[in-house]
Design a protein around this motif. Structure first.
Motif, mmCIF file in Angstrom:
data_model
loop_
_atom_site.group_PDB
_atom_site.id
_atom_site.type_symbol
_atom_site.label_atom_id
_atom_site.label_comp_id
_atom_site.label_asym_id
_atom_site.label_seq_id
_atom_site.Cartn_x
_atom_site.Cartn_y
_atom_site.Cartn_z
ATOM 1 N N PRO A 6 1.061 -18.257 0.072
ATOM 2 C CA PRO A 6 2.341 -17.893 0.680
ATOM 3 C C PRO A 6 2.314 -16.454 1.196
ATOM 4 O O PRO A 6 1.553 -15.622 0.720
ATOM 5 N N ARG A 7 3.144 -16.195 2.176
ATOM 6 C CA ARG A 7 3.253 -14.852 2.733
ATOM 7 C C ARG A 7 3.835 -13.913 1.676
ATOM 8 O O ARG A 7 4.787 -14.270 0.991
ATOM 9 N N PRO A 8 3.277 -12.716 1.530
ATOM 10 C CA PRO A 8 3.840 -11.800 0.537
ATOM 11 C C PRO A 8 5.235 -11.359 0.951
ATOM 12 O O PRO A 8 5.554 -11.319 2.141
ATOM 13 N N PRO A 9 6.081 -11.018 -0.014
ATOM 14 C CA PRO A 9 7.442 -10.602 0.340
ATOM 15 C C PRO A 9 7.427 -9.268 1.077
ATOM 16 O O PRO A 9 6.487 -8.477 0.957
ATOM 17 N N ALA A 10 8.467 -9.036 1.841
ATOM 18 C CA ALA A 10 8.598 -7.765 2.550
ATOM 19 C C ALA A 10 8.746 -6.644 1.530
ATOM 20 O O ALA A 10 9.321 -6.844 0.462
ATOM 21 N N PRO A 11 8.210 -5.464 1.828
ATOM 22 C CA PRO A 11 8.353 -4.364 0.875
ATOM 23 C C PRO A 11 9.823 -4.002 0.705
ATOM 24 O O PRO A 11 10.598 -4.037 1.653
ATOM 25 N N ASN A 12 10.202 -3.690 -0.523
ATOM 26 C CA ASN A 12 11.583 -3.342 -0.800
ATOM 27 C C ASN A 12 11.606 -2.377 -1.975
ATOM 28 O O ASN A 12 10.985 -2.628 -2.996
ATOM 29 N N GLY A 13 12.309 -1.270 -1.817
ATOM 30 C CA GLY A 13 12.430 -0.296 -2.883
ATOM 31 C C GLY A 13 11.688 0.994 -2.574
ATOM 32 O O GLY A 13 11.125 1.167 -1.492
ATOM 33 N N PRO A 14 11.660 1.919 -3.523
ATOM 34 C CA PRO A 14 11.004 3.201 -3.318
ATOM 35 C C PRO A 14 9.497 3.042 -3.100
ATOM 36 O O PRO A 14 8.846 2.247 -3.759
ATOM 37 N N ALA A 15 8.966 3.827 -2.150
ATOM 38 C CA ALA A 15 7.541 3.798 -1.833
ATOM 39 C C ALA A 15 7.208 5.059 -1.048
ATOM 40 O O ALA A 15 8.001 5.993 -0.989
ATOM 41 N N THR A 16 6.031 5.067 -0.433
ATOM 42 C CA THR A 16 5.644 6.171 0.441
ATOM 43 C C THR A 16 5.388 5.620 1.833
ATOM 44 O O THR A 16 4.991 4.465 1.996
ATOM 45 N N CYS A 17 5.607 6.467 2.832
ATOM 46 C CA CYS A 17 5.351 6.073 4.221
ATOM 47 C C CYS A 17 3.843 5.925 4.399
ATOM 48 O O CYS A 17 3.079 6.816 4.019
ATOM 49 N N PRO A 18 3.366 4.829 4.980
ATOM 50 C CA PRO A 18 1.921 4.653 5.150
ATOM 51 C C PRO A 18 1.312 5.607 6.173
ATOM 52 O O PRO A 18 0.101 5.805 6.178
ATOM 53 N N ARG A 19 2.128 6.240 7.006
ATOM 54 C CA ARG A 19 1.595 7.119 8.051
ATOM 55 C C ARG A 19 1.656 8.581 7.666
ATOM 56 O O ARG A 19 0.721 9.322 7.883
ATOM 57 N N CYS A 20 2.774 9.063 7.102
ATOM 58 C CA CYS A 20 2.900 10.494 6.783
ATOM 59 C C CYS A 20 2.948 10.755 5.275
ATOM 60 O O CYS A 20 3.013 11.901 4.859
#
Length: 113
Positions: A6-20
């Protein structure tokens, strides 16, 4: 495995930006799209963020109909407006050919004569 995973769920909650690599919150919009907002609250922001009873972070943009945060909503800035990484290139735009590769004419095919 006979069935695709199955497709993984969309990210939700605190995290870090993958670019900056800045601290952000992944939220879900009313149309079920993922959107990053800055983690710190900002009164200049135009995104009303709240957490529902299941723990999902939800976001809506302030509008003329609902111009202020309601209930447990807090104002945040969209991370796209404050991201320090350079913007991604826009796909679908035509690139110009360099001056050395300019085409003057094309030989017609047999059916075009």
């Amino acid at each position: 495995m006979p069935y695709p995973t199955p497709r993984p769920p969309a990210p939700n909650g605190p995290a870090t930006c993958p670019r900056c690599l800045a601290q952000v919150i992944w939220c879900t919009t009313e149309r079920q799209k993922a959107q990053m907002v800055d983690r710190d609250r900002d009164e200049r922001g135009n995104q009303a963020v709240r957490q529902d009873h299941t723990g999902r972070w939800l976001v809506r943009q302030l509008s003329k109909d609902r111009p202020t945060p309601e209930g447990a909503e807090a104002l945040h800035m969209p991370h796209a407006a404050t991201c320090t990484a350079p913007p991604l290139p826009v796909h679908g735009t035509r690139r110009r050919m360099s001056a050395g590769r300019v085409r003057v004419g094309v030989r017609p095919h047999r059916w075009q004569r």
